[in-house]
Design an enzyme around this catalytic site. Structure first.
Site, PDB file in Angstrom:
ATOM      1  N   ASP A   9       9.466  -4.448  -0.251  1.00 19.33           N
ATOM      2  CA  ASP A   9       8.091  -4.784   0.075  1.00 19.33           C
ATOM      3  C   ASP A   9       7.819  -4.094   1.417  1.00 19.33           C
ATOM      4  O   ASP A   9       8.749  -3.739   2.142  1.00 19.33           O
ATOM      5  CB  ASP A   9       7.993  -6.312   0.213  1.00 19.33           C
ATOM      6  CG  ASP A   9       6.651  -6.750   0.741  1.00 19.33           C
ATOM      7  OD1 ASP A   9       5.627  -6.243   0.254  1.00 19.33           O
ATOM      8  OD2 ASP A   9       6.631  -7.599   1.660  1.00 19.33           O
ATOM      9  N   LEU A  10       6.552  -3.894   1.746  1.00 21.88           N
ATOM     10  CA  LEU A  10       6.239  -3.204   3.008  1.00 21.88           C
ATOM     11  C   LEU A  10       5.895  -4.192   4.132  1.00 21.88           C
ATOM     12  O   LEU A  10       6.624  -4.314   5.125  1.00 21.88           O
ATOM     13  CB  LEU A  10       5.062  -2.227   2.783  1.00 21.88           C
ATOM     14  CG  LEU A  10       4.463  -1.596   4.038  1.00 21.88           C
ATOM     15  CD1 LEU A  10       5.437  -0.641   4.710  1.00 21.88           C
ATOM     16  CD2 LEU A  10       3.175  -0.861   3.685  1.00 21.88           C
ATOM     17  N   ASP A  11       4.765  -4.897   3.933  1.00 24.32           N
ATOM     18  CA  ASP A  11       4.250  -5.773   4.992  1.00 24.32           C
ATOM     19  C   ASP A  11       5.198  -6.935   5.240  1.00 24.32           C
ATOM     20  O   ASP A  11       5.383  -7.788   4.371  1.00 24.32           O
ATOM     21  CB  ASP A  11       2.868  -6.325   4.597  1.00 24.32           C
ATOM     22  CG  ASP A  11       1.834  -5.220   4.449  1.00 24.32           C
ATOM     23  OD1 ASP A  11       1.793  -4.329   5.297  1.00 24.32           O
ATOM     24  OD2 ASP A  11       1.050  -5.263   3.479  1.00 24.32           O
ATOM     25  N   THR A  17       3.257  -5.582   9.736  1.00 24.13           N
ATOM     26  CA  THR A  17       1.806  -5.512   9.520  1.00 24.13           C
ATOM     27  C   THR A  17       1.239  -6.827   8.992  1.00 24.13           C
ATOM     28  O   THR A  17       0.022  -7.009   8.998  1.00 24.13           O
ATOM     29  CB  THR A  17       1.466  -4.375   8.529  1.00 24.13           C
ATOM     30  OG1 THR A  17       2.567  -4.226   7.644  1.00 24.13           O
ATOM     31  CG2 THR A  17       1.179  -3.085   9.252  1.00 24.13           C
ATOM     32  N   LYS A  45       0.488 -13.811   1.674  1.00 24.82           N
ATOM     33  CA  LYS A  45       1.498 -12.752   1.710  1.00 24.82           C
ATOM     34  C   LYS A  45       1.844 -12.270   0.303  1.00 24.82           C
ATOM     35  O   LYS A  45       2.176 -13.069  -0.561  1.00 24.82           O
ATOM     36  CB  LYS A  45       2.755 -13.226   2.453  1.00 24.82           C
ATOM     37  CG  LYS A  45       2.509 -13.367   3.944  1.00 24.82           C
ATOM     38  CD  LYS A  45       3.789 -13.727   4.689  1.00 24.82           C
ATOM     39  CE  LYS A  45       3.518 -13.825   6.183  1.00 24.82           C
ATOM     40  NZ  LYS A  45       4.695 -14.299   6.901  1.00 24.82           N
ATOM     41  N   SER A 116       4.642  -2.365  -2.733  1.00 29.66           N
ATOM     42  CA  SER A 116       3.710  -3.132  -1.911  1.00 29.66           C
ATOM     43  C   SER A 116       2.421  -3.383  -2.669  1.00 29.66           C
ATOM     44  O   SER A 116       1.988  -2.553  -3.462  1.00 29.66           O
ATOM     45  CB  SER A 116       3.394  -2.348  -0.631  1.00 29.66           C
ATOM     46  OG  SER A 116       2.373  -2.991   0.080  1.00 29.66           O
ATOM     47  N   ALA A 117       1.794  -4.521  -2.378  1.00 30.91           N
ATOM     48  CA  ALA A 117       0.502  -4.832  -2.986  1.00 30.91           C
ATOM     49  C   ALA A 117      -0.627  -4.167  -2.195  1.00 30.91           C
ATOM     50  O   ALA A 117      -1.791  -4.238  -2.574  1.00 30.91           O
ATOM     51  CB  ALA A 117       0.294  -6.346  -2.993  1.00 30.91           C
ATOM     52  N   LYS A 147       1.724  -9.419  -7.406  1.00 29.91           N
ATOM     53  CA  LYS A 147       2.766 -10.435  -7.260  1.00 29.91           C
ATOM     54  C   LYS A 147       2.135 -11.820  -7.321  1.00 29.91           C
ATOM     55  O   LYS A 147       1.060 -11.979  -6.772  1.00 29.91           O
ATOM     56  CB  LYS A 147       3.494 -10.240  -5.916  1.00 29.91           C
ATOM     57  CG  LYS A 147       4.129  -8.852  -5.761  1.00 29.91           C
ATOM     58  CD  LYS A 147       4.539  -8.596  -4.319  1.00 29.91           C
ATOM     59  CE  LYS A 147       4.916  -7.136  -4.106  1.00 29.91           C
ATOM     60  NZ  LYS A 147       5.212  -6.799  -2.708  1.00 29.91           N
ATOM     61  N   GLU A 171      11.972  -8.922  -0.024  1.00 34.59           N
ATOM     62  CA  GLU A 171      10.646  -9.540   0.144  1.00 34.59           C
ATOM     63  C   GLU A 171      10.602 -10.566   1.261  1.00 34.59           C
ATOM     64  O   GLU A 171      11.606 -11.218   1.537  1.00 34.59           O
ATOM     65  CB  GLU A 171      10.282 -10.278  -1.154  1.00 34.59           C
ATOM     66  CG  GLU A 171       9.452  -9.487  -2.124  1.00 34.59           C
ATOM     67  CD  GLU A 171       8.019  -9.255  -1.658  1.00 34.59           C
ATOM     68  OE1 GLU A 171       7.584  -9.898  -0.678  1.00 34.59           O
ATOM     69  OE2 GLU A 171       7.338  -8.424  -2.262  1.00 34.59           O
ATOM     70  N   ASP A 172       9.428 -10.722   1.864  1.00 34.24           N
ATOM     71  CA  ASP A 172       9.252 -11.766   2.882  1.00 34.24           C
ATOM     72  C   ASP A 172       8.311 -12.863   2.391  1.00 34.24           C
ATOM     73  O   ASP A 172       7.962 -13.756   3.160  1.00 34.24           O
ATOM     74  CB  ASP A 172       8.694 -11.173   4.188  1.00 34.24           C
ATOM     75  CG  ASP A 172       7.253 -10.747   4.042  1.00 34.24           C
ATOM     76  OD1 ASP A 172       6.902 -10.184   2.983  1.00 34.24           O
ATOM     77  OD2 ASP A 172       6.461 -10.995   4.971  1.00 34.24           O
TER      78      ASP A 172
HETATM   79  C1  BG6 Z   1       0.415  -7.231   0.831  1.00 36.58           C
HETATM   80  C2  BG6 Z   1       0.198  -8.213   1.960  1.00 36.58           C
HETATM   81  O1  BG6 Z   1       1.481  -6.401   1.137  1.00 36.58           O
HETATM   82  O2  BG6 Z   1      -0.758  -6.453   0.638  1.00 36.58           O
HETATM   83  C3  BG6 Z   1      -1.033  -9.049   1.703  1.00 36.58           C
HETATM   84  O3  BG6 Z   1       1.335  -9.055   2.054  1.00 36.58           O
HETATM   85  C4  BG6 Z   1      -2.233  -8.132   1.468  1.00 36.58           C
HETATM   86  O4  BG6 Z   1      -1.244  -9.891   2.803  1.00 36.58           O
HETATM   87  C5  BG6 Z   1      -1.933  -7.191   0.318  1.00 36.58           C
HETATM   88  O5  BG6 Z   1      -3.384  -8.901   1.155  1.00 36.58           O
HETATM   89  C6  BG6 Z   1      -3.081  -6.236   0.012  1.00 36.58           C
HETATM   90  O6  BG6 Z   1      -3.250  -5.358   1.087  1.00 36.58           O
HETATM   91  P1  BG6 Z   1      -4.469  -4.382   1.255  1.00 36.58           P
HETATM   92  O7  BG6 Z   1      -4.057  -3.480   2.386  1.00 36.58           O
HETATM   93  O8  BG6 Z   1      -4.621  -3.612  -0.036  1.00 36.58           O
HETATM   94  O9  BG6 Z   1      -5.673  -5.197   1.552  1.00 36.58           O
HETATM   95 MG    MG Z   2       5.305  -8.891   2.534  1.00 36.94          MG
END
Ligand code: BG6
Ligand code: MG
Length: 222
Positions: A9-11, A17, A45, A116-117, A147, A171-172
């Site tokens: 996962d990224l964030d 972030t 998240k 990542s989402a 997710k 993942e976090d």
């Molecule tokens: C996920 C984050 O990685 O991305 C979420 O954990 C976030 O908090 C989601 O809403 C979507 O991100 P973005 O940048 O497309 O709005």
């Molecule tokens: Mg995350």
């Protein structure tokens, strides 16, 4: 089966972030007069942008107040704030231990991917200066089910031409751990708060990630 890929996962895993997502939602929620705190933020998240806004509305009993179009407009407003914040991201924002972990994967012939989402994932990875370290980065714009659905992890696995028991997901967020487990992969939780499920292996922070331990646990499963 040997471990052949780490899917991150990224964030909140590669970089912090998650903090910027929080700040951007907080600014929007304050402007609209909605209650929003770190505890509610935990539920956002790993969740898509629009779904995140719907959770904030739901908590404030305001889900029916806006049309989907209006919700999208506000979610985009949050994104504008977020995009401004991530302009400041540099390689100093890579979480401790991550560079070493990616290096270890390279030495051990383990592929790396990002699941990542976030539709901002490519620019964040670019700003971190680690985009080239990944064999595959899933494009959140092409993922239909976010997710806890396993789609993004399965997308990475298929792109790398691997099987679930050859992949390990990091993942976090609880929704992310659920997604990894639904993809039938071993899950590694990083500072994760889970109410309903348990990751296969957990570390308190990225600096505590132990490569050998992960491989040992993976070997014991297969
Ligand atoms: C996920 C984050 O990685 O991305 C979420 O954990 C976030 O908090 C989601 O809403 C979507 O991100 P973005 O940048 O497309 O709005
Ligand atoms: Mg995350």
């Amino acid at each position: 089966m040997k471990a052949k890929a780490f899917i991150f996962d990224l964030d909140g895993v590669l970089t912090d972030t998650a903090r910027y997502h929080y700040l951007a939602w907080k600014e929007l929620a304050d402007k609209l007069g909605y209650y929003f705190d770190q505890e509610i933020n935990e539920r956002l998240k790993g969740v898509s942008r629009i779904k995140s806004f719907q959770i904030i509305l739901e908590v404030n009993n305001a889900l029916n107040k806006y049309t989907l179009e209006e919700q999208e407009k506000f979610a985009n407003e949050k994104n504008d704030i977020y995009v401004e914040l991530i302009k400041n991201v540099t390689n100093n924002d890579i979480l401790p231990g991550i560079n070493e972990l990616l290096e270890k994967c390279k030495e051990s012939n383990i592929k790396c991917a990002v699941a990542s989402a976030s539709k901002n994932a490519f620019s964040v990875l670019e700003n971190l200066g680690i985009k080239d370290k990944f064999d595959y980065i899933s494009d959140a714009r092409l993922i239909k089910n976010t997710k806890p659905d396993p789609e993004v992890f399965i997308d990475c696995m298929k792109a790398l031409n691997l099987l679930p028991n050859e992949c390990i997901g990091f993942e976090d967020a609880e929704a992310g751990i659920e997604a990894i487990q639904a993809a039938k992969m071993m899950s590694v939780g990083i500072n994760v708060t889970c109410n309903n499920i348990k990751p296969t292996l957990e570390f308190k922070s990225t600096s505590e990630i132990d490569f050998d331990k992960i491989i040992e646990v993976h070997n014991s499963l297969n």
